[in-house]
Design an enzyme around this catalytic site. Sequence first.
Site, PDB file in Angstrom:
ATOM      1  N   TRP A 228       0.833  -1.216   0.000  1.00  0.00           N
ATOM      2  CA  TRP A 228       0.000   0.000   0.000  1.00  0.00           C
ATOM      3  C   TRP A 228       0.861   1.256   0.000  1.00  0.00           C
ATOM      4  O   TRP A 228       0.367   2.341  -0.248  1.00  0.00           O
ATOM      5  CB  TRP A 228      -0.914   0.002   1.229  1.00  0.00           C
ATOM      6  CG  TRP A 228      -0.181   0.245   2.537  1.00  0.00           C
ATOM      7  CD1 TRP A 228       0.951  -0.391   2.982  1.00  0.00           C
ATOM      8  CD2 TRP A 228      -0.510   1.187   3.557  1.00  0.00           C
ATOM      9  NE1 TRP A 228       1.331   0.085   4.209  1.00  0.00           N
ATOM     10  CE2 TRP A 228       0.446   1.053   4.598  1.00  0.00           C
ATOM     11  CE3 TRP A 228      -1.529   2.121   3.717  1.00  0.00           C
ATOM     12  CZ2 TRP A 228       0.423   1.826   5.753  1.00  0.00           C
ATOM     13  CZ3 TRP A 228      -1.563   2.880   4.882  1.00  0.00           C
ATOM     14  CH2 TRP A 228      -0.589   2.733   5.884  1.00  0.00           C
ATOM     15  N   ASP A 229       2.150   1.087   0.257  1.00  0.00           N
ATOM     16  CA  ASP A 229       3.088   2.214   0.256  1.00  0.00           C
ATOM     17  C   ASP A 229       2.894   3.059  -1.006  1.00  0.00           C
ATOM     18  O   ASP A 229       2.970   4.284  -0.981  1.00  0.00           O
ATOM     19  CB  ASP A 229       4.543   1.715   0.260  1.00  0.00           C
ATOM     20  CG  ASP A 229       4.874   0.778   1.414  1.00  0.00           C
ATOM     21  OD1 ASP A 229       3.989   0.015   1.830  1.00  0.00           O
ATOM     22  OD2 ASP A 229       6.030   0.787   1.876  1.00  0.00           O
TER      23      ASP A 229
ATOM     24  N   GLU B  18       0.941  -2.310  12.674  1.00  0.00           N
ATOM     25  CA  GLU B  18       1.178  -3.762  12.699  1.00  0.00           C
ATOM     26  C   GLU B  18       1.526  -4.285  14.088  1.00  0.00           C
ATOM     27  O   GLU B  18       1.832  -5.460  14.245  1.00  0.00           O
ATOM     28  CB  GLU B  18       2.279  -4.121  11.692  1.00  0.00           C
ATOM     29  CG  GLU B  18       1.839  -3.879  10.257  1.00  0.00           C
ATOM     30  CD  GLU B  18       2.861  -4.334   9.228  1.00  0.00           C
ATOM     31  OE1 GLU B  18       3.987  -4.670   9.599  1.00  0.00           O
ATOM     32  OE2 GLU B  18       2.509  -4.337   8.028  1.00  0.00           O
TER      33      GLU B  18
ATOM     34  N   LYS C  83       3.086   0.759  16.100  1.00  0.00           N
ATOM     35  CA  LYS C  83       4.257   0.749  15.224  1.00  0.00           C
ATOM     36  C   LYS C  83       4.299   2.000  14.348  1.00  0.00           C
ATOM     37  O   LYS C  83       5.360   2.547  14.072  1.00  0.00           O
ATOM     38  CB  LYS C  83       4.195  -0.512  14.351  1.00  0.00           C
ATOM     39  CG  LYS C  83       5.399  -0.697  13.439  1.00  0.00           C
ATOM     40  CD  LYS C  83       5.253  -1.967  12.610  1.00  0.00           C
ATOM     41  CE  LYS C  83       6.445  -2.178  11.694  1.00  0.00           C
ATOM     42  NZ  LYS C  83       6.216  -3.221  10.690  1.00  0.00           N
ATOM     43  N   GLN C  84       3.125   2.424  13.860  1.00  0.00           N
ATOM     44  CA  GLN C  84       3.102   3.513  12.870  1.00  0.00           C
ATOM     45  C   GLN C  84       1.746   4.194  12.888  1.00  0.00           C
ATOM     46  O   GLN C  84       0.757   3.612  13.341  1.00  0.00           O
ATOM     47  CB  GLN C  84       3.369   2.928  11.487  1.00  0.00           C
ATOM     48  CG  GLN C  84       2.306   1.948  11.032  1.00  0.00           C
ATOM     49  CD  GLN C  84       2.805   1.022   9.946  1.00  0.00           C
ATOM     50  OE1 GLN C  84       3.201  -0.102  10.209  1.00  0.00           O
ATOM     51  NE2 GLN C  84       2.767   1.502   8.714  1.00  0.00           N
TER      52      GLN C  84
HETATM   53  C1  BGC Z   1       5.088  -1.415   7.454  1.00  0.00           C
HETATM   54  C2  BGC Z   1       4.050  -1.519   6.361  1.00  0.00           C
HETATM   55  C3  BGC Z   1       4.720  -1.294   5.027  1.00  0.00           C
HETATM   56  C4  BGC Z   1       5.875  -2.257   4.834  1.00  0.00           C
HETATM   57  C5  BGC Z   1       6.638  -2.012   3.557  1.00  0.00           C
HETATM   58  C6  BGC Z   1       6.207  -2.394   7.167  1.00  0.00           C
HETATM   59  O1  BGC Z   1       7.203  -2.244   8.132  1.00  0.00           O
HETATM   60  O2  BGC Z   1       4.525  -1.704   8.715  1.00  0.00           O
HETATM   61  O3  BGC Z   1       3.048  -0.559   6.571  1.00  0.00           O
HETATM   62  O4  BGC Z   1       3.787  -1.465   4.023  1.00  0.00           O
HETATM   63  O5  BGC Z   1       6.774  -2.089   5.900  1.00  0.00           O
HETATM   64  O6  BGC Z   1       7.191  -0.738   3.538  1.00  0.00           O
END
Ligand code: BGC
Length: 804
Positions: A373-374, A502, A614-615
């Site tokens: 999804w990035d 996550e 995490k984010q």
């Molecule tokens: C993140 C995801 C991201 C992936 C690839 C992961 O560490 O939690 O949101 O899509 O990295 O960049």
Amino acid sequence: MLRERRLPPPDIFPPEPWALGGVHFDPALSRDFAGQAETMFALSNGYLGIRGTPDEGRPLQEPGVFLNGFYELRPLNYGEHAYGFPRVGQSILNCPDGTVIKLFIDGEPFIPAEAEVLSFRRAVDFRIGALVRDIAWATPTGRRMRLRTLRLVSFEHRHLAAIQYELVPEDADAEIVISSEMLHRAPLPGDGFDPRLAAGFGDRVLQPVGTRHKALRAILSYSTARSALVLGCGMDHVLETTCPFTQEGTCTDDFAAVAFKVQGRRGMPIRLWKYLAYHYADRSDPAEVRSQVAWTLDRAVQSGFPSILKQQEARVGRFWAHADVEVEGAEPRLQQVIRWNLFQLLQATERAEGHGVGARGLTGKSYEGHYFWDTEIYVLPFLIYTQPRIARNLLKFRYDMLDRARARAKELGHRGATFPWRTINGDEASAYYAAGTAQYHINADIAHALRKYVEATGDEDFLHRFGAEILVETARFWWDLGFFSPRHEGRFCINGVTGPDEYTAVVDNNYFTNLMARENLYYAADTLDAMRCDHPDAFTALADRTGLGVEETAEWRAAAARMYLPWDERLRIHPQDDSFLDKEAWDFANTPEDRYPLLLHYHPLNLYRRQVIKQADTVLAMFLLGDQFSPEERKRNFDYYDPITTHDSSLSVCIQSIVANEIGYARKAREYFQFAATMDLSDIGGNMRHGAHIASIGGTWLALVCGFAGMRDHGGRLSFRPRLPEEWSALRFPLAIRGRRLRVEVGHDVTTYHLVEGDELTVLHDGVVEVRLTTTAPTASRPTPPPVPEPIPDFAPAAPPARS
Ligand code: BGC
């Protein structure tokens, strides 16, 4: 929470505005930072990517030549299997490396780390789109030599890379051998335990299927056993010198070399041009792929290096005209860092046609070259407003995956389509469903990006031909995944999902997911209803293609209207999901610095049962769908979630910066921005050597344009609410909007909008004041809103000690 940042020292890496590189050669640094340098100096055009390894072929840490979408399948082995787990993974492959040019002087190899270097510069030049190197040294026999090289991966011819290698024996004659090679290396050992890295293959992956070798040209070819792809790669050379020379070549399955033996004469340049071509195709005849390589090489030799370089400069120049972001008054390093970031966006996307954008672009094989999804949430906004054609290609690429997404939904027992969390070929490649398949929000993220693209470009044709079908299938999916829950007053609930964060997995009613799904459902219904009225033929064709039922759009509207969005009356915040606020707090005070990122030190369950993030998750929803929040909600949510967010994902700080700016936390906004902008160059995550963090890089643009200039585009209406950091004097950037080109300049006193191309455009200044730009009055300035005092956070931080 901020980790320590270390930017390279200015005496070694001067803060040049249009280049990034070193001017001092230190053998220890060159060895210890070989991996970071390979990423920093990586070149790519979105199709072909080459890590920034030295021409001499050493030191090497993770050498790599990647082709977007060139991958092999590998079995995914589970100790315990369950229904619906993907059985096959996909991994981007390392192709033979054609960059190696070894040099021998009077019989001795030139190894920079062992040479007496007199002067040195190695830099990626953003204006010409190339890696340049200039090195002078004294040989053990006292001769002074000078080598100037220029390496590029062509934006014009996406299968082509080219190297100019110019050697001058400055003060004496010398016997010189230049050995130019292309070699298929055995994989290097992995990096120990890190789930983010690529898994290896047990046995040989590229099977040789023939070579072609004549004079200065060699072509190798390979096939992959399971993905059935055929790779061809080759090199050709032109040597120009007045010194006498002979040449000889050799070629085996995995190695080709052309050696030039030159009687070097004092002061006489020896100039070698090396052309590299890479092609691959699905289930093709290897001879045909080798021919394609040969044609690319023919074309390169015919046009010659100077013309290839000229085209490169022209294309890169066009990019900067549409995408450069200038910051005035800040420390000079910042401008350089911003340009390096923007240059990565160019490199990751420009010629990706027919493919996606990997989490590390083509600068490394971390995350196995997978698309996430990035792309839609972090990279597409930049493209939509600077290079809409490329944004369209990437959305079309998602459309091309739709059949596989339909099949995946069916396999999981759902209607509609669900896109893979991570993939190269369209199939789900995530082996860990809790942080993979369960991130269904990717469907709404794609729909959101589609909407942004259509609103910003007015490309309704794309919407009708491709986008609407994505909307039908994703809306169907949400309708099927959720249900009207009697326990929530008949509201539409979506259970068993993972949101962007996550560290919290498989929960009910993730706020981000529900809000984004609601937008997806409404947008699908609105689009179809509008098509039914205004484009009946397109509507009928779509309805036939998708078997659309008469009641479906009404169902989607009903689900959207009754969408359950968690709210906690006591805290007056949106809980991240139904259970989040019931969880125990994470003990940040007793979490040592070296245990971050937590995912490398704690079992997922330890993370899942605690309030630790995490984010950006709810905070991200407040950016993407910010018009659906009151200022009070925005502030309380941010105040609650910010202190418990670790930013263990690189996708986080850019978003925190934008929302901090919106709330008025100017200092925090700046710190988070610095963190995002220097994510790679100061190697904050300690993993730059595995590749550049493309989402964070896209997020850096967002933090500049949507953060400091406060740009929003809710409902397709452009508005700005500028907040310039005190220490900057101006922020300038261009934007493309519905065929027009706009330049925005934010100063402390005034903000100026200038319509560079196209007819009328109206934007909102400071979020409310209408500014109309026309061909006769294309420029307008309005007072920049004065800085506001920083608000006081609503919640005392339960947080870790701040790390500077
Ligand atoms: C993140 C995801 C991201 C992936 C690839 C992961 O560490 O939690 O949101 O899509 O990295 O960049």
